[in-house]
Design an enzyme around this catalytic site. Sequence first.
Site, PDB file in Angstrom:
ATOM      1  N   LYS A   1      21.835 -23.299 -14.048  1.00  0.00           N
ATOM      2  CA  LYS A   1      21.601 -23.137 -15.484  1.00  0.00           C
ATOM      3  C   LYS A   1      20.157 -22.708 -15.617  1.00  0.00           C
ATOM      4  O   LYS A   1      19.231 -23.508 -15.554  1.00  0.00           O
ATOM      5  CB  LYS A   1      21.855 -24.434 -16.247  1.00  0.00           C
ATOM      6  CG  LYS A   1      21.526 -24.331 -17.727  1.00  0.00           C
ATOM      7  CD  LYS A   1      22.693 -24.737 -18.568  1.00  0.00           C
ATOM      8  CE  LYS A   1      22.598 -24.531 -20.069  1.00  0.00           C
ATOM      9  NZ  LYS A   1      21.419 -24.188 -20.736  1.00  0.00           N
TER      10      LYS A   1
ATOM     11  N   CYS B   1      -3.159 -49.035 -46.651  1.00  0.00           N
ATOM     12  CA  CYS B   1      -3.039 -47.709 -46.040  1.00  0.00           C
ATOM     13  C   CYS B   1      -4.311 -47.396 -45.244  1.00  0.00           C
ATOM     14  O   CYS B   1      -5.411 -47.495 -45.779  1.00  0.00           O
ATOM     15  CB  CYS B   1      -2.832 -46.659 -47.134  1.00  0.00           C
ATOM     16  SG  CYS B   1      -2.943 -44.975 -46.504  1.00  0.00           S
TER      17      CYS B   1
ATOM     18  N   ALA C   1       0.833  -1.209   0.000  1.00  0.00           N
ATOM     19  CA  ALA C   1       0.000   0.000   0.000  1.00  0.00           C
ATOM     20  C   ALA C   1       0.866   1.256   0.000  1.00  0.00           C
ATOM     21  O   ALA C   1       0.601   2.211  -0.744  1.00  0.00           O
ATOM     22  CB  ALA C   1      -0.929  -0.005   1.208  1.00  0.00           C
TER      23      ALA C   1
ATOM     24  N   GLU D   1      26.953 -21.912 -10.898  1.00  0.00           N
ATOM     25  CA  GLU D   1      25.757 -21.091 -11.077  1.00  0.00           C
ATOM     26  C   GLU D   1      24.632 -22.002 -11.537  1.00  0.00           C
ATOM     27  O   GLU D   1      24.885 -23.024 -12.158  1.00  0.00           O
ATOM     28  CB  GLU D   1      25.986 -20.037 -12.181  1.00  0.00           C
ATOM     29  CG  GLU D   1      27.095 -19.063 -11.889  1.00  0.00           C
ATOM     30  CD  GLU D   1      27.509 -18.301 -13.153  1.00  0.00           C
ATOM     31  OE1 GLU D   1      26.620 -17.939 -13.955  1.00  0.00           O
ATOM     32  OE2 GLU D   1      28.708 -18.089 -13.333  1.00  0.00           O
TER      33      GLU D   1
ATOM     34  N   LYS E   1      23.921 -31.468 -16.399  1.00  0.00           N
ATOM     35  CA  LYS E   1      22.465 -31.651 -16.446  1.00  0.00           C
ATOM     36  C   LYS E   1      22.005 -32.600 -15.347  1.00  0.00           C
ATOM     37  O   LYS E   1      22.707 -33.541 -14.999  1.00  0.00           O
ATOM     38  CB  LYS E   1      22.053 -32.217 -17.810  1.00  0.00           C
ATOM     39  CG  LYS E   1      22.320 -31.266 -18.967  1.00  0.00           C
ATOM     40  CD  LYS E   1      21.529 -29.978 -18.758  1.00  0.00           C
ATOM     41  CE  LYS E   1      21.583 -29.045 -19.935  1.00  0.00           C
ATOM     42  NZ  LYS E   1      20.541 -29.206 -20.888  1.00  0.00           N
TER      43      LYS E   1
ATOM     44  N   TYR F   1       3.976   1.485  -1.085  1.00  0.00           N
ATOM     45  CA  TYR F   1       4.632   1.554  -2.389  1.00  0.00           C
ATOM     46  C   TYR F   1       3.660   2.114  -3.433  1.00  0.00           C
ATOM     47  O   TYR F   1       3.995   3.041  -4.186  1.00  0.00           O
ATOM     48  CB  TYR F   1       5.129   0.166  -2.814  1.00  0.00           C
ATOM     49  CG  TYR F   1       5.764   0.164  -4.183  1.00  0.00           C
ATOM     50  CD1 TYR F   1       7.083   0.586  -4.354  1.00  0.00           C
ATOM     51  CD2 TYR F   1       5.040  -0.229  -5.310  1.00  0.00           C
ATOM     52  CE1 TYR F   1       7.666   0.609  -5.617  1.00  0.00           C
ATOM     53  CE2 TYR F   1       5.615  -0.202  -6.579  1.00  0.00           C
ATOM     54  CZ  TYR F   1       6.922   0.211  -6.726  1.00  0.00           C
ATOM     55  OH  TYR F   1       7.493   0.254  -7.968  1.00  0.00           O
TER      56      TYR F   1
HETATM   57  S1  IVH Z   1      27.161 -18.294 -19.569  1.00  0.00           S
HETATM   58  C1  IVH Z   1      29.695 -19.010 -23.625  1.00  0.00           C
HETATM   59  N1  IVH Z   1      25.756 -18.923 -17.461  1.00  0.00           N
HETATM   60  O1  IVH Z   1      22.662 -21.422 -21.429  1.00  0.00           O
HETATM   61  C2  IVH Z   1      28.542 -19.280 -22.752  1.00  0.00           C
HETATM   62  N2  IVH Z   1      24.745 -19.263 -19.584  1.00  0.00           N
HETATM   63  O2  IVH Z   1      24.196 -23.179 -23.259  1.00  0.00           O
HETATM   64  C3  IVH Z   1      28.048 -18.070 -22.048  1.00  0.00           C
HETATM   65  N3  IVH Z   1      22.463 -20.134 -19.469  1.00  0.00           N
HETATM   66  O3  IVH Z   1      22.593 -19.262 -24.119  1.00  0.00           O
HETATM   67  C4  IVH Z   1      26.813 -18.312 -21.287  1.00  0.00           C
HETATM   68  N4  IVH Z   1      22.319 -20.221 -17.296  1.00  0.00           N
HETATM   69  O4  IVH Z   1      21.153 -18.656 -22.183  1.00  0.00           O
HETATM   70  C5  IVH Z   1      25.774 -18.877 -18.801  1.00  0.00           C
HETATM   71  N5  IVH Z   1      24.640 -19.397 -15.485  1.00  0.00           N
HETATM   72  C6  IVH Z   1      24.650 -19.357 -16.821  1.00  0.00           C
HETATM   73  C7  IVH Z   1      23.549 -19.758 -17.592  1.00  0.00           C
HETATM   74  C8  IVH Z   1      23.637 -19.702 -18.990  1.00  0.00           C
HETATM   75  C9  IVH Z   1      21.678 -20.432 -18.436  1.00  0.00           C
HETATM   76  C10 IVH Z   1      22.034 -20.306 -20.880  1.00  0.00           C
HETATM   77  C11 IVH Z   1      22.377 -19.163 -21.752  1.00  0.00           C
HETATM   78  C12 IVH Z   1      23.141 -19.698 -22.923  1.00  0.00           C
HETATM   79  C13 IVH Z   1      22.987 -21.172 -22.759  1.00  0.00           C
HETATM   80  C14 IVH Z   1      24.318 -21.826 -23.033  1.00  0.00           C
END
Ligand code: IVH
Length: 670
Positions: A119, A409, A36, A117, A314, A38
């Site tokens: 993915k 067929c 509110a 990090e 993965k 904000y």
């Molecule tokens: S670094 C040279 N960091 O995955 C690679 N990419 O397969 C630079 N992605 O197109 C990318 N999480 O969209 C990077 N922590 C992460 C990521 C990430 C997802 C995606 C990104 C890229 C694809 C690469």
Amino acid sequence: MTIAIDIAARYQQLKSEVSALAHAYYVQDDPKVSDAVYDGLFRELQGLEAAHPHLVEADSPTQRVGGAPVSYLEPVKHSAPMLSIDNAMDAEATAKFVREAAAELGISEVDIAFTREPKYDGASCGLRYVKGMFAQAITRGDGETGEDVTAQVRTIQAVPMRLSRDFTGEIRGEVMMTKKDLARLQDTQRAAGDRVSPNARNAAAGSLRTLDPKVTASRRLTFFAYSMVDPETHGHVSQLDVLQDLRVLGFQVSDLAKKVVGLVAVLEAFAEVGSLRDSLPFDIDGVVFKLASFADQSALGWNSRTPRWARASKFPAEERPTRLEAIDIQVGRTGKLTPVAKLTPVFVGGVTVSSSTLHNEHQVNNIKRVRVGDTVIIRRAGDVIPELVGPVLELRPESAPVFKMPEHCPTCGSTVKFIPGSEEGMGEHYCTGGSTCADQRVYRLTHLGSRLCLDIEGLGENSVKDLIAAGLVLKASDLYRLDALKAAQLPGWGAVSAAKLVTGIAESVGRPLRRFLHALGIEGVGEGTSKRLALHFGNWAGVRAATEAELISIPDVGPITAASILAAFQDEHFGPEIDLLASMVKPADEAKVSGGPLAGKVVVVTGTLPTLSREDAKALVESLGGKASDSVSKKTFAVVAGENAGSKLDKAKDLNVPVQDEAWLLAMRG
Ligand code: IVH
């Protein structure tokens, strides 16, 4: 005067207060005031801007609601290519990556340092800033060229419009939709009877690439930053520095990002994210490990499209059991019969699966070994197409029958013919009905109208089915005599759809020869072969009069394809139809390049060239009579290498294939 200054000062104060509160809420996930409060401040800012429009600045939080729609997304060339990361499909492959990197760098496997990090499973995006102000956003596209989505990205609250300092450069990261927002969107789509987004990645990419920024705004996307283009020029020596600086600049970086040292820690860090995956607010499809120091990264370098210093580890594929209810037969454009598993719908790896292709009879009985009535396992790994793994034999009902392809067929009743493959027991079944088979007709016409062929707007599978069912169109040439008045009478059509289709058909007259050839749907004559034929003969009359010897002399055309082309031309039904169609479509001649300085030569383009994009360089090779290929072999005439050319350059050197630069290729134009 004083009043004006007061208002301007109040505006600046309000703008930075509201921005700071939004940053705390959307980026730091740490709200400072109630909704509110904000909203009250936000409305005051809006009121002030409405009364004094000259005050409004681009970085005002009010500017995120989405501006006017755009008519198309402008292509933009990336300053540095946006590449991808190689996958490690399990922990073992991750361990192998770590060991090999350590060995190559001469570091012990207990000392090698990475960042971990998530993915992120969304849509990657580059954000350009000039002196700390948001300037442009670009999608990944094909990695070389993306699309301008500046207006759309402006609506993403987690993307700062003004950074904490005067930064000029590009930030890259992932545009994401949270699981909660995806569910909300799917509910709305279902209620409206629209197509339902299958997963967060599709939804994020679709919301980003819409032409109407107001739609993007309504989708409440978010953004996680993971890299900076040319980090060294900004004074950084490691990926951890970059991630820390991204936070300081005002970006959202996952709390899961951290430094890990040594093989054991890497594997633990992978497992840890796996165990947290389901509890995260957004989808991830793995963990990215990057060598921590930029010096180590450069020492390992690049493959042609992927860094050798990073891996996307993965998560294991998800598997779920379900029941194989039936095996349907699909009749394709060429008459090929494909068995398709019809399944009790099952949710696996983020999507609902209700059918899965089984390719052919051999695959059903000898590879997958499934029978109707079986309990079967469905697997989905990452973003790949779900796959039927096989049956649970213990649960097979006694009566389950062995699958057999029909002798007739299922669509037209014509005899089915088996054409054996190159290996024992393999081969495909075909319907012999040709264009008398309704399914073949539908798919032939759909193919003819598809984007890479005659690109006829309004001629999709559904409209083709309607036209055939009503008897308005039986073969392709009928399209060019289509009566718009009759088409308008079709159930669910009307004058507008009919007119749109007739215009689409008229616009397809004069399409380039290669597209016409591709549209004919002759077995073995796909996009590539059509192009070679068009470039060799230049015009339709030339192709039509071709002899077997001349066809075989063309790169990529072997005796089987040559025979298939001649058989089509000589067929008593199809031959005259092709001629009639050609007289209606009037395919445009193409510049004949049977000669040319690179005639008959195979050239590979690799790395980043100084001025030409990869696609342009390949097109130039082709226009000079050569064949652009992606893999280096002894037959390669030359490799044109640019910056960061990786394994292809190495291979060229191994095989003694001449290595050239862009200037060499440009000079060929003469
Ligand atoms: S670094 C040279 N960091 O995955 C690679 N990419 O397969 C630079 N992605 O197109 C990318 N999480 O969209 C990077 N922590 C992460 C990521 C990430 C997802 C995606 C990104 C890229 C694809 C690469």
